[in-house]
Design an enzyme around this catalytic site. Structure first.
Site, PDB file in Angstrom:
ATOM      1  N   ASP A   1       0.824  -1.203   0.000  1.00 57.75           N
ATOM      2  CA  ASP A   1       0.000   0.000   0.000  1.00 57.75           C
ATOM      3  C   ASP A   1       0.868   1.267   0.000  1.00 57.75           C
ATOM      4  OD1 ASP A   1      -2.810   1.035   0.465  1.00 57.75           O
ATOM      5  OD2 ASP A   1      -1.774   2.001   2.137  1.00 57.75           O
TER       6      ASP A   1
ATOM      7  N   GLU B   1      13.831 -14.164   1.210  1.00 62.88           N
ATOM      8  CA  GLU B   1      14.133 -15.257   2.149  1.00 62.88           C
ATOM      9  C   GLU B   1      13.448 -16.548   1.716  1.00 62.88           C
ATOM     10  OE1 GLU B   1      12.663 -13.938   5.954  1.00 62.88           O
ATOM     11  OE2 GLU B   1      14.201 -12.377   6.110  1.00 62.88           O
TER      12      GLU B   1
HETATM   13  C1  NOJ Z   1      -4.262   3.245  -0.550  1.00 61.23           C
HETATM   14  C2  NOJ Z   1      -5.487   2.371  -0.548  1.00 61.23           C
HETATM   15  O1  NOJ Z   1      -5.634   1.809  -1.832  1.00 61.23           O
HETATM   16  C3  NOJ Z   1      -6.664   3.234  -0.163  1.00 61.23           C
HETATM   17  O2  NOJ Z   1      -7.863   2.533  -0.293  1.00 61.23           O
HETATM   18  C4  NOJ Z   1      -6.443   3.724   1.243  1.00 61.23           C
HETATM   19  O3  NOJ Z   1      -7.484   4.598   1.605  1.00 61.23           O
HETATM   20  C5  NOJ Z   1      -5.116   4.465   1.375  1.00 61.23           C
HETATM   21  N1  NOJ Z   1      -4.031   3.720   0.798  1.00 61.23           N
HETATM   22  C6  NOJ Z   1      -4.770   4.702   2.820  1.00 61.23           C
HETATM   23  O4  NOJ Z   1      -4.452   3.487   3.420  1.00 61.23           O
END
Ligand code: NOJ
Length: 562
Positions: free
Chosen positions: A221, A281
């Site tokens: 993310d 790993e």
């Molecule tokens: C990116 C994610 O795809 C989104 O849905 C989220 O709100 C933000 N990161 C914050 O975590």
């Protein structure tokens, strides 16, 4: 790190992008199916999709012809940001099932020849996470430095001018510490201090938890937020139009800064290298695919994948957010062909953070009643462009973007910026499996977490199964064909100059093999001059005719030729 050093990183990345090593690993140029866990398939009758619901539909996913799937977060969470606010990385949120269900899902995916990835959020947690509770309690506890804390400015205000992607100040005042805490998204999503090696070690441990169960990798993310300027310098101002890659509607205050010090900083690279070491790993090594948002990604993406010690691939929002005109798009594709590393980028036309592609990118065709043809054209483009692809659930049905009234909004981002920004609930509406079942077969609950839009019944999967011209059947044909052309996974790309308005044309080339992809985005017939005659259509839809080096394309028609 200075601004000049930041530029140096970029130049380094571009000059080192090189060609992918041979033979290509499975993830290079792969097609993933993104499952939005909340909205896919509810087997527990509680109104939310769940893990078993995904396992049940694995044959469906496999038959689409994708290489693997990615599941959005299912970890325990207060759900302020639909699971991207994690309070325990090693568990499953009750409505989604149990850890045993996850093991079964991984095993079943493998048994069906599918790779499987989960979401991993390294940069922030929920404020309900025990780490944050402890860190926030005082300035001198064991975890005091685990998040990003700063004293107020001299006037008592926030330490700098940083703004959250969701709008508003990126700093939250925490009275127990009489300090501000940095939070790049929601107030309840504090940023972890990954420069602290103890924190990073714990985060790496969390990564191993699911990898040990056989998971093939993670979608990471918001990699642009893994670190920030150590001196907490304020960002310089920008005109909103200079930030086309930023979502959140035309007036999101986040667009009014150049995000020099709070996004995409060079200090993230050593952190990424550590994440990669964990992936290495395992045997076979696990795969890391980064989400790069909020920045001019086509230019910046390569630095996250070069050197074989960073991420395997990245995806970004440039194809989604820069759709003002087709000319802009063509220019951007040209730029991407030059900058991106073949096989290390993924094309994304929508995901759980953006509107449905057919409504967002081709509104005129939809209004003219050609939604289905437009959806096919976009899928074709996605499958033939350089790089892999992530197909968001429901795109294979050609679903359109529904309007969600304010009273039904769930998305905190939409609530913060309404009515400027309709938010992400539309794209997150549940999948219509059966046209004649309550909630189109998504759930037996009378209260799905988001309603299935009424119009979705006519696009339901069961109806499309019986229709050879449906978007669903087309997607299966397209992805089956793509598998027969392995060079599409890693070949370089050359965008044609001087094509007629509303035409996108490019050539993919690798080791003497070549494929030409031409699409007519317009509603009128066009003629395109090809670089040579003797080409043969391999995959196409709509009206096409080839005469020597002249290709005629009817409205919304497209062809791949070799
Ligand atoms: C990116 C994610 O795809 C989104 O849905 C989220 O709100 C933000 N990161 C914050 O975590």
């Amino acid at each position: 790190m200075s601004v000049t050093e930041r530029d140096a990183e970029l130049v380094y990345a571009i000059t080192h992008r090189g060609s992918p090593p041979e033979p290509p690993e499975w993830w290079r140029g792969a097609v993933f199916y993104e499952v939005y866990t909340h909205s896919f398939n509810d087997t527990m009758g509680n109104g939310y999709g769940d893990i078993r619901g995904v396992t049940e539909k694995l044959p469906y996913i496999r038959d689409l012809g994708v290489d693997g799937l990615w599941l959005t977060p299912f970890y325990p969470s207060p759900q302020h940001d639909n699971g991207y606010d994690v309070s325990d990385f090693k568990g499953v949120h009750d409505p989604f099932g149990k850890v045993e269900d996850v093991q079964e899902l991984i095993d079943e995916a493998h048994a069906k020849g599918l790779k499987i990835m989960f979401d991993f959020i390294a940069g922030h947690t929920s404020d309900q996470h025990p780490w944050f509770r402890e860190s926030a309690a005082s300035r001198d506890n064991d975890k005091a430095d685990w998040y990003v804390w700063a004293d107020p400015a001299l006037d008592g205000g926030a330490p700098n001018n940083w703004i959250s992607s969701f709008g508003g100040r990126a700093w939250r005042w925490v009275p127990q510490r009489a300090q501000y805490c940095y939070r790049p998204f929601l107030e309840s999503q504090p940023a972890l201090n990954l420069r602290n090696q103890q924190v990073l070690a714990e985060v790496l441990g969390n990564m191993r938890f699911w990898l040990d169960m056989g998971l093939d990798g993670y979608r990471l993310d918001a990699i642009q937020c893994l670190s920030h300027d150590s001196e907490l310098r304020s960002n310089p101002p920008a005109r909103a139009s200079e930030n086309p890659s930023v979502g959140g509607g035309p007036n999101n205050p986040f667009k009014h800064q150049i995000h020099l010090f709070d996004r995409d900083v060079p200090e993230a690279i050593p952190i990424i290298r550590q994440l990669r070491r964990v992936a290495n790993e395992y045997d076979p090594p696990r795969v890391l695919i980064g989400e790069l948002a909020d920045v001019d990604s086509s230019r910046l993406a390569p630095k996250y994948t070069v050197d074989n010690d960073r991420l395997h691939a990245v995806y970004d929002f440039d194809l989604i957010n820069r759709a003002e005109t087709l000319r802009d798009w063509t220019d951007m594709l040209r730029l991407r062909s030059r900058y991106l590393v073949p096989g290390s980028s993924l094309n994304v036309l929508t995901n759980h953070d953006s509107p449905r592609s057919v409504s967002n990118l081709m509104p005129r065709a939809c209004k003219a009643g050609h939604r289905r043809e437009a959806a096919k054209l976009l899928l074709f483009l996605q499958a033939t462009l350089m790089g892999g692809a992530i197909l968001f659930q429901g795109e294979e049905l050609g679903l359109e973007q529904p309007h969600i009234p304010y009273e039904e909004l769930q998305d905190p981002w939409a609530k913060a910026l309404w009515p400027d920004f309709e938010g992400r609930d539309g794209v997150r509406c549940p999948i219509p499996w059966r046209h004649d079942a309550p909630n189109c077969g998504f759930t037996t609950s009378e209260e799905p977490w988001l309603k299935v839009p009424e119009r979705y019944a006519e696009h339901a999967l069961d109806l499309q199964e019986d229709d050879p011209e449906s978007v669903l059947q087309f997607t299966r044909r397209l992805l089956r064909w793509r598998r027969t052309v392995p060079m599409l996974r890693t070949a370089a790309e050359h965008t044609f100059e001087d094509t007629p308005m509303r035409v996108i044309a490019f050539e993919r080339e690798k080791a003497g093999e070549s494929l030409i992809s031409v699409s007519n985005f317009g509603m009128k017939p066009v003629e395109v001059t090809l670089p040579r005659s003797s080409l043969k259509p391999q995959f196409y839809d709509g009206e096409i005719a080839l005469d020597e080096d002249r290709l005629s394309l009817g409205p919304l028609a497209f062809a791949a030729m070799t």
